[in-house]
Design an enzyme around this catalytic site. Sequence first.
Site, PDB file in Angstrom:
ATOM      1  N   VAL A  96       0.273   0.507  -1.450  1.00 37.75           N
ATOM      2  CA  VAL A  96      -0.003  -0.644  -0.591  1.00 37.75           C
ATOM      3  C   VAL A  96      -0.270  -0.112   0.813  1.00 37.75           C
ATOM      4  CG1 VAL A  96       0.873  -2.809   0.364  1.00 37.75           C
ATOM      5  CG2 VAL A  96       1.461  -2.135  -1.977  1.00 37.75           C
ATOM      6  N   CYS A  97      -1.488  -0.296   1.289  1.00 43.77           N
ATOM      7  CA  CYS A  97      -1.886   0.255   2.580  1.00 43.77           C
ATOM      8  C   CYS A  97      -1.823  -0.865   3.611  1.00 43.77           C
ATOM      9  CB  CYS A  97      -3.306   0.829   2.480  1.00 43.77           C
ATOM     10  SG  CYS A  97      -3.648   2.075   3.721  1.00 43.77           S
ATOM     11  N   LEU A  98      -0.829  -0.810   4.482  1.00 40.56           N
ATOM     12  CA  LEU A  98      -0.570  -1.889   5.416  1.00 40.56           C
ATOM     13  C   LEU A  98       0.093  -1.327   6.668  1.00 40.56           C
ATOM     14  CD1 LEU A  98      -0.799  -5.065   5.372  1.00 40.56           C
ATOM     15  CD2 LEU A  98       1.613  -5.077   4.725  1.00 40.56           C
TER      16      LEU A  98
END
Length: 875
Positions: free
Chosen positions: A709-711
């Site tokens: 999850v790229c956040l």
Amino acid sequence: MRTTLELRDLVRFYPKRGNRTLVDRGLLVSYTGEDRTCTLLRLDGTLVTKKVDDIAVVDRSSIHVGQMVGSASDVGGQIGVVTGFTTDLHLVQLNERGGATKNQILGVSPAGLRRVRALSLGDYVLSGSWLGRVVAVPLDVDVLFHDGAVCRTNVAFYPGERVTAKDGSATVFKGSRWLSGRWKPEHEIGTVANVEMAGVFVYWIASAQHGTKQQLVQESAPPPYQQPDSLAYLCSAPDCSWRLGDRCFLLSDEQQHISSLQAHSALLPTMTVANSNTTVDVLWQDGTRQYGARSTSLSPYDFIMEHDFFPGQCCVVDNAPGHTIDGVAGDGVGAANGSTRRVGVVRSLNSKDQTVHVSWFKAASTRPDGEASGLEVECDDTMSAYDLGRDPDHSVLHGDVVVRVLSSVIESTPAAQQIPHAKSASADLPWVGRVVDLNDGHVQVKWSDGSTSLVIPHEISVANKEHYTQLYAEMYGWEWDEEEEDDDDVGAPPEFDAANVVNGPHDPADARNIEGGDCSVNELDGPAATTQNVEAPTLVSTVSHEDPNVGGAVMEVGLADPVERSDASVDDSNDDSVDDVVIKAKDAIGDDGPFKFPNFDVLKSPPDHHYLDTADQGSSGGKEWVKTVQKEWKILQDNLSETIYVRAFEDHIDLLRVAMVGASGTPYQDGLFFFDLQLPLSYPNVPPQVYYHSFGNRLNPNLYASGTVCLSLLNTFDGEGTEVWVPGTSSLLQVVVSLQALVLNDQPYYNEANYEHLVGTPQGHRHALPYNENAFLLTLRTMLHLLRRPPRGFEGFIRDHFRRRGRYILATCEAYLQGCVPADHGRMELSCSTGLRIALDNVLPRLRAAFTQLGDEGSYQCTASSHQHPTNILV
């Protein structure tokens, strides 16, 4: 037609006084949309600022083979790939003041030139059986002084330039090596007499023995530092084009037959590029070819989607139900064991309908003499672009540098049964070359010995295509400064420190801000800055271009006996008859009455939790850490919306599992999305770790197929302010709400890094709509995965959700097939392309069957046939 502005464009401007000369041109190095001004680098090395309305693009020489382009007059239309180009150059000699002399030559082909630095950063070079990329070029620069003394330094300058110390002192020359005479205080100003490469740093990317297998290549590769005369030039870096201000030598006919790495610059006059004229050949997605197009009629396209196919691309695999990709069914469920993927070649793509004309190949056949008979077409078909995928190992395009694959590798390829046996690299065959064309499933390659031949995709492997700055960083662990980046500039490793010597018309590339500029694609009618007033939620994050976990396995645990658990005090892990019990949290109210599944609950940890093997169980966190976790539980229990469900675990209080329902009006509408979380012992000073249950699908820029999850909020992508994790302020509630509202939103395409400036542009619109269509389809396929392989603790929830919402999901699908829209549909932006309808025809029967098994017989049906495809609509 107004041409869009691109960095590195050659533009013309008009001085307020005087005649128009060569000095009325400049290279675009930056552009500010707010005041519509741009900075130009002129021929004499100086910078000038001009209004956008006072300039005109005259050439776009930065276009290269293999680059994706669109029409400047139809930026939202189809895309093409550059198959060839021709550039004519206007050369001049510059005087000491940087002005042009009378010595000028028109219409010069680059084939008759040699750059002052024969090798540029990113160039491909050969050393015996090794292929590498140039990542640094230290120089020997000889500076001549008035008394005949000559010193040697490593400063990046050109022959004939007048140089002096930046601060007016001559001490910078004192420590240099003196080839003639010796240093004196009056040696303040000198003239560059000669420039030669002192050496070359090479990152080795392939070999004849190991192919492109990086681990084996790096283990046995030659040293990075090489002498130029030990290398053979293969081809230039893709973006190493001729530009205004580039210095070069004009070679004689005899010198053109000598290796460009062997010519000595001291014997040749230095010329400077003052103008260029570039024409381009393009293969468009619809299969048409355009020859000799003016470069200014095209716009470089850097935003290519996974479903943008081009004619001639091979190893296109059928992603529809009933076929597999590397053993995984196209929609992930129901494919019969032993089914094989189909291999074909793209004939054309309709970018508006998202349909692809494909020729599928027969299995390999052989002649009586045992030789392969070649690729044979079994049938032609029109497919949805969403049901197709590219084989990353064997998908090539024009301009790719390729190497022959060893026979042992060829025989182990998944499609080996469907292609002829390929030739392997051997001593009597050239092993490295460059793709020049694609033809009926074959690849035409120009080899290093000058020969050209046709091969099939499985005979070759594409060499490393990373930017040379990435390769340099891998070698030296060094972060490249984008503002100093330049295709021709010297990229010396740390031990090669350049002296600060500047004066006069120095290297124009030193002032370029090509890759690190403030804009990449700007329209004269609507610069990117004009879209900045579109407010985005402060917590939204964009996905990086590199997935740190590419290739990682996706955890998928099959359950023979699904288990539902709600009472945390009872170990009912072996009891599949336990009903859902409402505790601690409000009911989620649906269309058919209360849905008795609590939004928050505490259970025993499930065996399929992604972080179970690394869980700390909270035993070593201390009382304060436990209190912090329990406080987070309380916040979640009291504040979760009715479409977010969280499970904490009494035996592993550092773990959580989150389920959320896709919001109405988004392509994720009515879908279910699962995330596993782990709280490190350093929490809340650091954010939680989050894993997404993707089932191998990438349905959002922030959610990778690997589960990453790229956040910004998770510190897995850049951000600032409230976008990143702030200890004492950020919370788990903020994380889960951000995932639902800001990641799974109605326009996910713009979550991609650096794509926000495309909002409201034709380029953005061209991609955002099909991205939504594909996200919608992947959401449907994720539903099938969840019904077949539900995450533990949510088995009953998943069944009940789709039992209740199944009729509406099917109604939405039927609506897009027929053009009728159910009343509660919301206003999800889907273009209803023909490709979407074809893909829905494939997945809808499986989805209907799955929902029917749940006991929901009230499926919505349209009266028209699902195979009638009306004109595209936007609801």
